[in-house]
Scaffold this motif. Structure first.
Motif, PDB file in Angstrom:
ATOM      1  N   ARG A 143       0.824  -1.209   0.000  1.00  0.00           N
ATOM      2  CA  ARG A 143       0.000   0.000   0.000  1.00  0.00           C
ATOM      3  C   ARG A 143       0.859   1.260   0.000  1.00  0.00           C
ATOM      4  O   ARG A 143       0.603   2.205  -0.757  1.00  0.00           O
ATOM      5  N   ALA A 144       1.893   1.286   0.850  1.00  0.00           N
ATOM      6  CA  ALA A 144       2.718   2.494   0.974  1.00  0.00           C
ATOM      7  C   ALA A 144       3.427   2.828  -0.339  1.00  0.00           C
ATOM      8  O   ALA A 144       3.463   3.993  -0.761  1.00  0.00           O
ATOM      9  N   PHE A 145       3.979   1.814  -0.997  1.00  0.00           N
ATOM     10  CA  PHE A 145       4.673   2.078  -2.254  1.00  0.00           C
ATOM     11  C   PHE A 145       3.690   2.398  -3.389  1.00  0.00           C
ATOM     12  O   PHE A 145       4.037   3.126  -4.326  1.00  0.00           O
ATOM     13  N   ASP A 146       2.479   1.882  -3.312  1.00  0.00           N
ATOM     14  CA  ASP A 146       1.458   2.251  -4.293  1.00  0.00           C
ATOM     15  C   ASP A 146       1.026   3.702  -4.105  1.00  0.00           C
ATOM     16  O   ASP A 146       0.848   4.446  -5.077  1.00  0.00           O
ATOM     17  N   VAL A 147       0.830   4.097  -2.841  1.00  0.00           N
ATOM     18  CA  VAL A 147       0.337   5.443  -2.545  1.00  0.00           C
ATOM     19  C   VAL A 147       1.407   6.510  -2.764  1.00  0.00           C
ATOM     20  O   VAL A 147       1.145   7.574  -3.337  1.00  0.00           O
ATOM     21  N   HIS A 148       2.629   6.227  -2.326  1.00  0.00           N
ATOM     22  CA  HIS A 148       3.677   7.247  -2.330  1.00  0.00           C
ATOM     23  C   HIS A 148       4.716   7.073  -3.432  1.00  0.00           C
ATOM     24  O   HIS A 148       5.607   7.923  -3.568  1.00  0.00           O
ATOM     25  N   GLY A 149       4.616   5.980  -4.186  1.00  0.00           N
ATOM     26  CA  GLY A 149       5.621   5.734  -5.211  1.00  0.00           C
ATOM     27  C   GLY A 149       5.041   5.112  -6.462  1.00  0.00           C
ATOM     28  O   GLY A 149       3.894   5.371  -6.830  1.00  0.00           O
ATOM     29  N   ASP A 150       5.838   4.271  -7.090  1.00  0.00           N
ATOM     30  CA  ASP A 150       5.448   3.624  -8.342  1.00  0.00           C
ATOM     31  C   ASP A 150       5.270   2.125  -8.159  1.00  0.00           C
ATOM     32  O   ASP A 150       5.504   1.342  -9.076  1.00  0.00           O
ATOM     33  N   GLY A 151       4.859   1.736  -6.961  1.00  0.00           N
ATOM     34  CA  GLY A 151       4.667   0.330  -6.669  1.00  0.00           C
ATOM     35  C   GLY A 151       5.876  -0.286  -5.989  1.00  0.00           C
ATOM     36  O   GLY A 151       6.987   0.250  -6.058  1.00  0.00           O
ATOM     37  N   ALA A 152       5.660  -1.421  -5.350  1.00  0.00           N
ATOM     38  CA  ALA A 152       6.721  -2.061  -4.568  1.00  0.00           C
ATOM     39  C   ALA A 152       7.900  -2.492  -5.432  1.00  0.00           C
ATOM     40  O   ALA A 152       9.046  -2.482  -4.970  1.00  0.00           O
ATOM     41  N   ALA A 153       7.662  -2.865  -6.673  1.00  0.00           N
ATOM     42  CA  ALA A 153       8.750  -3.320  -7.541  1.00  0.00           C
ATOM     43  C   ALA A 153       9.800  -2.244  -7.754  1.00  0.00           C
ATOM     44  O   ALA A 153      10.965  -2.552  -8.045  1.00  0.00           O
ATOM     45  N   ARG A 154       9.412  -0.994  -7.598  1.00  0.00           N
ATOM     46  CA  ARG A 154      10.353   0.122  -7.763  1.00  0.00           C
ATOM     47  C   ARG A 154      10.637   0.807  -6.431  1.00  0.00           C
ATOM     48  O   ARG A 154      11.089   1.945  -6.391  1.00  0.00           O
ATOM     49  N   GLY A 155      10.375   0.067  -5.341  1.00  0.00           N
ATOM     50  CA  GLY A 155      10.602   0.603  -4.006  1.00  0.00           C
ATOM     51  C   GLY A 155      11.706  -0.135  -3.263  1.00  0.00           C
ATOM     52  O   GLY A 155      12.024  -1.286  -3.570  1.00  0.00           O
ATOM     53  N   LEU A 156      12.259   0.527  -2.274  1.00  0.00           N
ATOM     54  CA  LEU A 156      13.289  -0.046  -1.410  1.00  0.00           C
ATOM     55  C   LEU A 156      13.001   0.357   0.025  1.00  0.00           C
ATOM     56  O   LEU A 156      12.708   1.517   0.297  1.00  0.00           O
ATOM     57  N   MET A 157      13.059  -0.611   0.928  1.00  0.00           N
ATOM     58  CA  MET A 157      12.845  -0.357   2.352  1.00  0.00           C
ATOM     59  C   MET A 157      14.132  -0.639   3.103  1.00  0.00           C
ATOM     60  O   MET A 157      14.765  -1.675   2.903  1.00  0.00           O
ATOM     61  N   VAL A 158      14.537   0.289   3.966  1.00  0.00           N
ATOM     62  CA  VAL A 158      15.732   0.101   4.777  1.00  0.00           C
ATOM     63  C   VAL A 158      15.361   0.241   6.242  1.00  0.00           C
ATOM     64  O   VAL A 158      14.626   1.143   6.637  1.00  0.00           O
ATOM     65  N   GLY A 159      15.854  -0.685   7.070  1.00  0.00           N
ATOM     66  CA  GLY A 159      15.560  -0.628   8.493  1.00  0.00           C
ATOM     67  C   GLY A 159      16.406  -1.605   9.280  1.00  0.00           C
ATOM     68  O   GLY A 159      17.133  -2.434   8.718  1.00  0.00           O
ATOM     69  N   ASN A 160      16.295  -1.519  10.598  1.00  0.00           N
ATOM     70  CA  ASN A 160      17.125  -2.338  11.486  1.00  0.00           C
ATOM     71  C   ASN A 160      16.458  -3.646  11.895  1.00  0.00           C
ATOM     72  O   ASN A 160      17.063  -4.432  12.620  1.00  0.00           O
ATOM     73  N   SER A 161      15.240  -3.887  11.443  1.00  0.00           N
ATOM     74  CA  SER A 161      14.529  -5.108  11.828  1.00  0.00           C
ATOM     75  C   SER A 161      14.306  -6.005  10.619  1.00  0.00           C
ATOM     76  O   SER A 161      13.603  -5.627   9.671  1.00  0.00           O
ATOM     77  N   LEU A 162      14.904  -7.202  10.663  1.00  0.00           N
ATOM     78  CA  LEU A 162      14.637  -8.176   9.608  1.00  0.00           C
ATOM     79  C   LEU A 162      13.162  -8.557   9.593  1.00  0.00           C
ATOM     80  O   LEU A 162      12.537  -8.667   8.537  1.00  0.00           O
ATOM     81  N   LYS A 163      12.595  -8.728  10.786  1.00  0.00           N
ATOM     82  CA  LYS A 163      11.218  -9.191  10.898  1.00  0.00           C
ATOM     83  C   LYS A 163      10.212  -8.176  10.375  1.00  0.00           C
ATOM     84  O   LYS A 163       9.251  -8.545   9.678  1.00  0.00           O
ATOM     85  N   SER A 164      10.409  -6.912  10.695  1.00  0.00           N
ATOM     86  CA  SER A 164       9.399  -5.896  10.373  1.00  0.00           C
ATOM     87  C   SER A 164       9.722  -5.050   9.152  1.00  0.00           C
ATOM     88  O   SER A 164       8.813  -4.621   8.436  1.00  0.00           O
ATOM     89  N   ASP A 165      10.998  -4.787   8.920  1.00  0.00           N
ATOM     90  CA  ASP A 165      11.380  -3.878   7.850  1.00  0.00           C
ATOM     91  C   ASP A 165      11.765  -4.591   6.557  1.00  0.00           C
ATOM     92  O   ASP A 165      11.425  -4.135   5.469  1.00  0.00           O
ATOM     93  N   VAL A 166      12.485  -5.691   6.688  1.00  0.00           N
ATOM     94  CA  VAL A 166      13.094  -6.311   5.514  1.00  0.00           C
ATOM     95  C   VAL A 166      12.228  -7.417   4.911  1.00  0.00           C
ATOM     96  O   VAL A 166      11.866  -7.373   3.733  1.00  0.00           O
TER      97      VAL A 166
END
Length: 232
Positions: free
Chosen positions: A160-183
């Motif tokens: 949803r976030a990449f659809d709303v704020h970007g061009d879809g998840a395929a063109r998105g990247l998420m960075v964070g310190n949690s494998l479980k929640s972020d990656v």
């Protein structure tokens, strides 16, 4: 933009600024307060169990943590915990909610640099008021094109976030310190998932690294993110 990445999402706590350090300091004070009733290791086990039970009721953040400490104190003292101890725990929670923001190394420079070339989204979970306060005090809020403060992070969150704020998840990247929640859930949504480990890991966020995932990457600090983007 490298390999079609147009939108970069950042986690907040322990990715952009220190958080878990303050939880650990409060846990140490909690152990001191209850040292006559339980040894520290056993107390931390009981506290972690309470936090796990309570996530569905209170969500993530300081308020749920404080309520779990109170619950644990009642349990280990068999209901005899002094009111003064409960008051101290509430004071500790208020102090955590007032703690100044301490940005992690490379966070500000990286966010400012990437804001010139990509759409940026902050995706964080926790208490709404506390997360809004921390973002405002960080000085980074104006650099993000979208802010998502959510109750939990699952693959649908990133879709949803990449659809709303970007061009879809395929063109998105998420960075964070949690494998479980972020990656892992970002990878499940079809985005890139970049793990940037923090010094202290909360046990409830631990998960095995998805080494077989083609879009999984690891960096040691946020300062490494721009160069990683050029290599994708």
């Amino acid at each position: 933009m490298p390999d079609g990445v147009t939108t970069i999402a950042f986690d907040a706590d322990d990715t952009l600024w220190h958080t878990e350090t303050y939880f650990r300091l409060t846990q140490d004070r909690f152990a001191d307060l209850l040292r006559d009733h339980a040894d520290p290791d056993h107390l931390m086990e009981r506290l972690l169990a309470a936090e796990r039970r309570n996530l569905g009721h209170y969500g993530f953040g300081v308020k749920g943590f404080v309520l779990s400490m109170v619950e644990t104190a009642i349990e280990v003292t068999e209901g005899r915990v002094p009111a003064s101890t409960i008051s101290r725990l509430l004071d500790e929670g208020r102090e955590m909610l007032r703690h100044p923001i301490d940005l992690l190394p490379g966070a500000e420079d990286t966010v400012r640099s990437l804001a010139q070339t990509h759409r940026l989204v902050l995706i964080t979970k926790g208490d709404l008021l506390d997360q809004e306060r921390k973002l405002a005090e960080s000085g980074l809020g104006d650099l993000f094109d979208g802010i998502e403060i959510v109750s939990d992070k699952v693959s649908q969150t990133y879709t949803r976030a990449f659809d709303v704020h970007g061009d879809g998840a395929a063109r998105g990247l998420m960075v964070g310190n949690s494998l479980k929640s972020d990656v892992i859930p970002a990878l499940e949504a079809g985005a890139w998932g970049v793990f940037c480990p923090s010094e202290i890991e909360w046990a409830l966020e631990a998960a095995p690294a998805p080494l077989s995932a083609s879009r999984y990457r690891r960096i040691e600090t946020l300062a490494d993110l721009p160069s990683l983007l050029t290599s994708l």
